[in-house]
Design an enzyme around this catalytic site. Sequence first.
Site, PDB file in Angstrom:
ATOM      1  N   TYR A 264      78.609 -56.659  99.661  1.00  0.00           N
ATOM      2  CA  TYR A 264      78.946 -56.247  98.298  1.00  0.00           C
ATOM      3  C   TYR A 264      79.870 -57.302  97.690  1.00  0.00           C
ATOM      4  O   TYR A 264      79.707 -58.493  97.930  1.00  0.00           O
ATOM      5  CB  TYR A 264      79.550 -54.841  98.290  1.00  0.00           C
ATOM      6  CG  TYR A 264      79.406 -54.179  96.934  1.00  0.00           C
ATOM      7  CD1 TYR A 264      78.141 -54.008  96.369  1.00  0.00           C
ATOM      8  CD2 TYR A 264      80.512 -53.747  96.211  1.00  0.00           C
ATOM      9  CE1 TYR A 264      77.992 -53.429  95.109  1.00  0.00           C
ATOM     10  CE2 TYR A 264      80.357 -53.170  94.955  1.00  0.00           C
ATOM     11  CZ  TYR A 264      79.103 -53.016  94.419  1.00  0.00           C
ATOM     12  OH  TYR A 264      78.952 -52.458  93.178  1.00  0.00           O
TER      13      TYR A 264
ATOM     14  N   ARG B 112      75.271 -55.569  82.537  1.00  0.00           N
ATOM     15  CA  ARG B 112      76.587 -56.199  82.670  1.00  0.00           C
ATOM     16  C   ARG B 112      76.959 -56.185  84.145  1.00  0.00           C
ATOM     17  O   ARG B 112      77.704 -55.360  84.611  1.00  0.00           O
ATOM     18  CB  ARG B 112      77.635 -55.432  81.857  1.00  0.00           C
ATOM     19  CG  ARG B 112      79.013 -56.083  81.842  1.00  0.00           C
ATOM     20  CD  ARG B 112      80.098 -55.053  81.609  1.00  0.00           C
ATOM     21  NE  ARG B 112      80.135 -54.019  82.633  1.00  0.00           N
ATOM     22  CZ  ARG B 112      80.693 -54.152  83.828  1.00  0.00           C
ATOM     23  NH1 ARG B 112      81.231 -55.282  84.194  1.00  0.00           N
ATOM     24  NH2 ARG B 112      80.691 -53.142  84.692  1.00  0.00           N
TER      25      ARG B 112
ATOM     26  N   LYS C 260      75.830 -50.848  96.552  1.00  0.00           N
ATOM     27  CA  LYS C 260      76.663 -49.673  96.301  1.00  0.00           C
ATOM     28  C   LYS C 260      76.339 -48.568  97.307  1.00  0.00           C
ATOM     29  O   LYS C 260      77.222 -47.948  97.898  1.00  0.00           O
ATOM     30  CB  LYS C 260      76.401 -49.182  94.875  1.00  0.00           C
ATOM     31  CG  LYS C 260      77.537 -48.434  94.253  1.00  0.00           C
ATOM     32  CD  LYS C 260      78.506 -49.403  93.638  1.00  0.00           C
ATOM     33  CE  LYS C 260      79.627 -48.717  92.928  1.00  0.00           C
ATOM     34  NZ  LYS C 260      80.511 -49.675  92.256  1.00  0.00           N
TER      35      LYS C 260
ATOM     36  N   GLU D  92      75.711 -47.302  86.834  1.00  0.00           N
ATOM     37  CA  GLU D  92      76.311 -48.523  87.364  1.00  0.00           C
ATOM     38  C   GLU D  92      75.955 -49.732  86.499  1.00  0.00           C
ATOM     39  O   GLU D  92      74.776 -49.974  86.197  1.00  0.00           O
ATOM     40  CB  GLU D  92      75.827 -48.764  88.803  1.00  0.00           C
ATOM     41  CG  GLU D  92      76.412 -49.977  89.477  1.00  0.00           C
ATOM     42  CD  GLU D  92      77.889 -49.826  89.801  1.00  0.00           C
ATOM     43  OE1 GLU D  92      78.574 -50.858  89.931  1.00  0.00           O
ATOM     44  OE2 GLU D  92      78.369 -48.681  89.931  1.00  0.00           O
ATOM     45  N   ASP D  93      76.955 -50.479  86.097  1.00  0.00           N
ATOM     46  CA  ASP D  93      76.794 -51.779  85.429  1.00  0.00           C
ATOM     47  C   ASP D  93      75.912 -51.738  84.186  1.00  0.00           C
ATOM     48  O   ASP D  93      75.087 -52.636  83.976  1.00  0.00           O
ATOM     49  CB  ASP D  93      76.280 -52.824  86.421  1.00  0.00           C
ATOM     50  CG  ASP D  93      77.417 -53.380  87.272  1.00  0.00           C
ATOM     51  OD1 ASP D  93      78.588 -53.180  86.909  1.00  0.00           O
ATOM     52  OD2 ASP D  93      77.143 -54.009  88.303  1.00  0.00           O
TER      53      ASP D  93
ATOM     54  N   ASP E 268      80.805 -45.350  87.590  1.00  0.00           N
ATOM     55  CA  ASP E 268      81.825 -45.936  88.458  1.00  0.00           C
ATOM     56  C   ASP E 268      82.609 -47.052  87.774  1.00  0.00           C
ATOM     57  O   ASP E 268      83.787 -47.233  88.037  1.00  0.00           O
ATOM     58  CB  ASP E 268      81.167 -46.473  89.737  1.00  0.00           C
ATOM     59  CG  ASP E 268      82.194 -46.967  90.732  1.00  0.00           C
ATOM     60  OD1 ASP E 268      83.128 -46.198  91.031  1.00  0.00           O
ATOM     61  OD2 ASP E 268      82.086 -48.110  91.184  1.00  0.00           O
ATOM     62  N   ASP E 269      81.955 -47.799  86.880  1.00  0.00           N
ATOM     63  CA  ASP E 269      82.649 -48.894  86.194  1.00  0.00           C
ATOM     64  C   ASP E 269      83.784 -48.363  85.326  1.00  0.00           C
ATOM     65  O   ASP E 269      84.823 -49.016  85.182  1.00  0.00           O
ATOM     66  CB  ASP E 269      81.664 -49.683  85.318  1.00  0.00           C
ATOM     67  CG  ASP E 269      80.486 -50.180  86.123  1.00  0.00           C
ATOM     68  OD1 ASP E 269      80.711 -50.931  87.079  1.00  0.00           O
ATOM     69  OD2 ASP E 269      79.342 -49.807  85.817  1.00  0.00           O
TER      70      ASP E 269
ATOM     71  N   ASN F   5      86.861 -60.079  88.167  1.00  0.00           N
ATOM     72  CA  ASN F   5      85.996 -60.687  89.177  1.00  0.00           C
ATOM     73  C   ASN F   5      85.084 -61.707  88.503  1.00  0.00           C
ATOM     74  O   ASN F   5      84.773 -61.558  87.329  1.00  0.00           O
ATOM     75  CB  ASN F   5      85.132 -59.617  89.854  1.00  0.00           C
ATOM     76  CG  ASN F   5      85.921 -58.766  90.835  1.00  0.00           C
ATOM     77  OD1 ASN F   5      86.546 -59.283  91.732  1.00  0.00           O
ATOM     78  ND2 ASN F   5      85.887 -57.456  90.654  1.00  0.00           N
TER      79      ASN F   5
END
Length: 599
Positions: free
Chosen positions: A111, A174, A192, A283-284, A306-307, A457
């Site tokens: 990950y 993203r 994930k 997610e994303d 989660d983001d 990140n």
Amino acid sequence: MGNGCSGQTTQHFGYLQGPERKLSLPKSVVAAGDILRWNQAHEEVMALLGHMDRSCKAESVEEALKEVLGFMVLETNIMAHIYMRMLYNKDLHLFYATLLASPTKLLPVVYTPTVGEACQKFGKMPFYRRGCYVSITDRGNIKSVLEEYAKAELGTGKDGKPLCDCIVFSDAGRILGLGDLGTWGMGIPIGKLDLYTVCAGVNPYRTIPVIIDAGCSGSDGNTDKLEIRDSPFYTGLKQDRVTQKSAAGTVVNSAYYGDNNMIDEFMEAAVDLFGKSCLLQFEDFNSNDAFPLLERCRNKFLTYNDDIQGTAAVTVAALLGAIRLKKPDCKDLIAELKQETFLFHGAGSANIGALALLANEAGVSKSKLFVTNSKGIIWKSADGKEGSFRNDEQKEYAQVGKPSYDGKDLVEVVKQTKASVIIGAVGRDPGCFNQGVVAAMLEVNKPSRPIIFALSNPKTQAEITSRDAYTWSSGDVIYGSGTAMESVKVEGKLRIPGQVNNVYIFPGMSMGAICCKAKTIPERLFMVAAEAVASSLTPTDMQTDSVVPDRDRIREVGLSVAVAVVLECQKLGIAQEKLGDNREQVEAAVKAKMWSPNV
């Protein structure tokens, strides 16, 4: 039939074989014929498949560790990542047992941070069976897509229906700080779900990683200007995203809104097939879509983003950990948290989510919450008609009145707000927490220790490194980072910076919700998850100045979070399955449900 791999034949690649799938593969792979033919059509990919097949011969954890560490010795982990994918496909149990044997070393391989590079190169790596692709062209038929994948790849219950506890789904709009990667973003939901299993015991045989293929932007849509959509290795639809302006004036994906939109169709299809207790994790998604989709779906399905929420929870967990470092004898961490003044640099989904959790669940006054965007400190007029906010989420946390100082100068902002905490999640301004900012934080907080988190990140985008933070402050700063940073010895004391990563939250959050068959996932659950993480700090963690627990104890932390989530669900009346009357009973019940590899 030959494959160009030094005499190997296709029979050597049995892990690519299986029930036929015509709906749930990405469209370019379907056009090639099937998974094997897609790999064969790209000689370089087939050669890499052969190399990895020959390299991955492990039959024990010890052998697997030797093989993967052999790739890692060069200090570039992308080949180690590709090796681990091969290991998963050859022996799923050995894959997870190897990860559990050395989580601190190997979680960064499967990950973050390696998964970012893996997604940028996903189509150039061997393509395997794992992963369901739902295309914009499947609208009206999405249930059939999920049904095909489930029949081909999942087990069934006594009633003959496929078993699925959770789905992680992304449109890859993203990916981390890397932008729009389209179907190459499948590495994220796969990674994930691997962490779901390693960190909290979610059964890997009952999960589905999904990519929503709504098109992909050109090279200008990703941070490194890579040719992805137009690459011969691109697996998905070779078309741009169709977008529109929202009522708030933001650019959003048209397919996700209005009657018969594909997100509602996808989520309703999942519930129809797998039941209302199937967890559906966003997610994303691009922030412009992430917030409105979460708001629309959060009370209709067992879902979270989660983001937004996971990142918020781990940020608050690390803040609570920092409070413990500042005041080891503190008995009421939340009360102490309310005394801090917070400056969030960057107003994306991560920081907005943390602001919301602090304000709405921890009870921090909005007068103590400051946030910046590219225009500086976000402000609004008393009537809310004017200001520097870009959307409703930013407006919610805008200060009333235009600042009288230079709101773009971070040193001045720190001095004026007297921030005791500064949290960076800008993603595009590396090194912005310079020596002047650190000096200002130290000055306005004397004699207390200031808190500085650099959450962007990858490492190249970090607002400040651990070495600079500790050196410039002579070790007075309490530091946390979004990506792994080096340990630093300052004035004879070793400081091991805590990696403030969602991995401490989402596995346990999801496992807890799955175990008790939660009806929904309210914000309150993220607060109790944050408190559970902070409570997991040991004296050893605190001696090294880490704001989060040691990564080698990640499964223990995952269990603590899952137990806290179940207990809170039972308290709120949203648990459809009661697991016990007290913590001990609930912990025993959750432990019994945790999947472990059979090695």
